[in-house]
Design a protein around this motif. Structure first.
Motif, PDB file in Angstrom:
ATOM      1  N   UNK A   1       0.796  -1.223   0.000  1.00 22.37           N
ATOM      2  CA  UNK A   1       0.000   0.000   0.000  1.00 22.37           C
ATOM      3  C   UNK A   1       0.832   1.279   0.000  1.00 22.37           C
ATOM      4  N   UNK A   2       2.001   1.209   0.628  1.00 23.74           N
ATOM      5  CA  UNK A   2       2.857   2.389   0.757  1.00 23.74           C
ATOM      6  C   UNK A   2       4.211   2.132   0.123  1.00 23.74           C
ATOM      7  N   UNK A   3       4.738   3.151  -0.495  1.00 23.58           N
ATOM      8  CA  UNK A   3       6.064   3.060  -1.095  1.00 23.58           C
ATOM      9  C   UNK A   3       7.123   3.144   0.008  1.00 23.58           C
ATOM     10  N   UNK A   4       8.353   2.733  -0.299  1.00 25.97           N
ATOM     11  CA  UNK A   4       9.438   2.891   0.688  1.00 25.97           C
ATOM     12  C   UNK A   4       9.590   4.355   1.130  1.00 25.97           C
ATOM     13  N   UNK A   5       9.336   5.288   0.227  1.00 25.00           N
ATOM     14  CA  UNK A   5       9.420   6.707   0.577  1.00 25.00           C
ATOM     15  C   UNK A   5       8.329   7.087   1.574  1.00 25.00           C
ATOM     16  N   UNK A   6       7.116   6.554   1.383  1.00 19.65           N
ATOM     17  CA  UNK A   6       6.021   6.815   2.333  1.00 19.65           C
ATOM     18  C   UNK A   6       6.358   6.257   3.707  1.00 19.65           C
ATOM     19  N   UNK A   7       6.896   5.027   3.742  1.00 21.84           N
ATOM     20  CA  UNK A   7       7.298   4.420   5.014  1.00 21.84           C
ATOM     21  C   UNK A   7       8.354   5.280   5.704  1.00 21.84           C
ATOM     22  N   UNK A   8       9.333   5.741   4.942  1.00 22.81           N
ATOM     23  CA  UNK A   8      10.407   6.563   5.517  1.00 22.81           C
ATOM     24  C   UNK A   8       9.861   7.891   6.032  1.00 22.81           C
ATOM     25  N   UNK A   9       8.956   8.490   5.275  1.00 23.58           N
ATOM     26  CA  UNK A   9       8.346   9.759   5.704  1.00 23.58           C
ATOM     27  C   UNK A   9       7.565   9.574   7.002  1.00 23.58           C
ATOM     28  N   UNK A  10       6.741   8.522   7.054  1.00 19.42           N
ATOM     29  CA  UNK A  10       5.960   8.282   8.273  1.00 19.42           C
ATOM     30  C   UNK A  10       6.860   7.961   9.462  1.00 19.42           C
ATOM     31  N   UNK A  11       7.941   7.216   9.233  1.00 18.26           N
ATOM     32  CA  UNK A  11       8.878   6.912  10.320  1.00 18.26           C
ATOM     33  C   UNK A  11       9.522   8.195  10.842  1.00 18.26           C
ATOM     34  N   UNK A  12       9.848   9.117   9.950  1.00 16.48           N
ATOM     35  CA  UNK A  12      10.437  10.393  10.370  1.00 16.48           C
ATOM     36  C   UNK A  12       9.421  11.242  11.145  1.00 16.48           C
ATOM     37  N   UNK A  13       8.169  11.231  10.712  1.00 15.30           N
ATOM     38  CA  UNK A  13       7.132  11.968  11.449  1.00 15.30           C
ATOM     39  C   UNK A  13       6.940  11.346  12.828  1.00 15.30           C
ATOM     40  N   UNK A  14       6.914  10.001  12.901  1.00 10.97           N
ATOM     41  CA  UNK A  14       6.797   9.329  14.194  1.00 10.97           C
ATOM     42  C   UNK A  14       7.912   9.741  15.141  1.00 10.97           C
ATOM     43  N   UNK A  15       9.128   9.800  14.634  1.00 11.20           N
ATOM     44  CA  UNK A  15      10.259  10.195  15.480  1.00 11.20           C
ATOM     45  C   UNK A  15      10.093  11.641  15.960  1.00 11.20           C
ATOM     46  N   UNK A  16       9.668  12.529  15.075  1.00  5.02           N
ATOM     47  CA  UNK A  16       9.408  13.923  15.485  1.00  5.02           C
ATOM     48  C   UNK A  16       8.289  13.968  16.529  1.00  5.02           C
ATOM     49  N   UNK A  17       7.262  13.114  16.373  1.00  2.00           N
ATOM     50  CA  UNK A  17       6.167  13.053  17.337  1.00  2.00           C
ATOM     51  C   UNK A  17       6.653  12.546  18.695  1.00  2.00           C
ATOM     52  N   UNK A  18       7.539  11.552  18.699  1.00  4.85           N
ATOM     53  CA  UNK A  18       8.084  11.035  19.966  1.00  4.85           C
ATOM     54  C   UNK A  18       8.859  12.119  20.700  1.00  4.85           C
ATOM     55  N   UNK A  19       9.654  12.864  19.945  1.00  8.16           N
ATOM     56  CA  UNK A  19      10.438  13.948  20.539  1.00  8.16           C
ATOM     57  C   UNK A  19       9.501  14.988  21.155  1.00  8.16           C
TER      58      UNK A  19
END
Length: 191
Positions: A152-170
């Motif tokens: 459903x998601x491209x590797x770029x989408x996965x990477x973008x969401x992972x980066x947003x998750x990390x910003x959210x954790x911070x």
């Protein structure tokens, strides 16, 4: 790559056909699920349209459950976790009128090893409690996310969401620190 900012609404990271927030889902709720940075909560006003009618003039109970499920699940993402609902407990206090701006509020109650726990409420414009909910959530690992959504998601989408998750954790760590300081200061002041 530009470092993503923390999410402010569900639409910052979710797909456009999502039942809860997707603008392209003609049969969806079209809610934003905004994050309130001061309190670390999801808080918003929402009006449910007539097509979600249960009893005449009132919102169907399943739609109310879906609204609170989506809001609490989005809160989990806003604080840095991809989750799936484990349990959702609902209590309907009063019938929720259609096409009326209600207040939705969701907050985190506990974090455990692989689980998050949340609560949510919906209040009428006059402040009357209409529905309340508690939920537990499975925290999904990156490996599980890749397996579930690889097509459903491209590797770029996965990477973008992972980066947003990390910003959210911070952001969540900063909010927790600030809230602990406020509690400590009020305890020292004798409140």
């Amino acid at each position: 790559m530009i470092k993503p900012l923390p999410s402010q609404t569900a639409r910052d990271w979710h797909h456009s056909n999502c039942y809860g927030c997707g603008p392209d889902n003609a049969k969806g709720l079209h809610a934003d699920f905004p994050f309130h940075n001061e309190t670390g909560e999801v808080r918003f006003q929402h009006s449910v349209e007539k097509s979600f009618e249960g009893a005449p003039g009132f919102v169907h109970g399943g739609v109310i459950a879906a609204l609170l499920d989506e809001a609490q699940g989005t809160l989990c993402f806003h604080v840095g976790h991809f989750v799936m609902t484990e349990q959702l407990h609902m209590k309907y206090h009063r019938a929720m009128p259609l096409e009326t701006q209600v207040s939705v509020r969701c907050w985190l109650t506990a974090v455990r090893k692989r689980r998050l726990y949340t609560r949510g409420t919906i209040h009428s414009p006059s402040g009357e409690l209409l529905a309340s909910s508690s939920a537990s959530w499975y925290v999904l690992t990156e490996r599980i996310l890749q397996k579930l959504f690889a097509e459903r998601y491209s590797p770029e989408d996965h990477a973008r969401n992972a980066a947003i998750l990390e910003a959210n954790r911070k952001r969540a760590r900063e909010i927790r620190r600030r809230l602990r300081q406020a509690v400590s200061m009020s305890n020292q002041a004798g409140f």
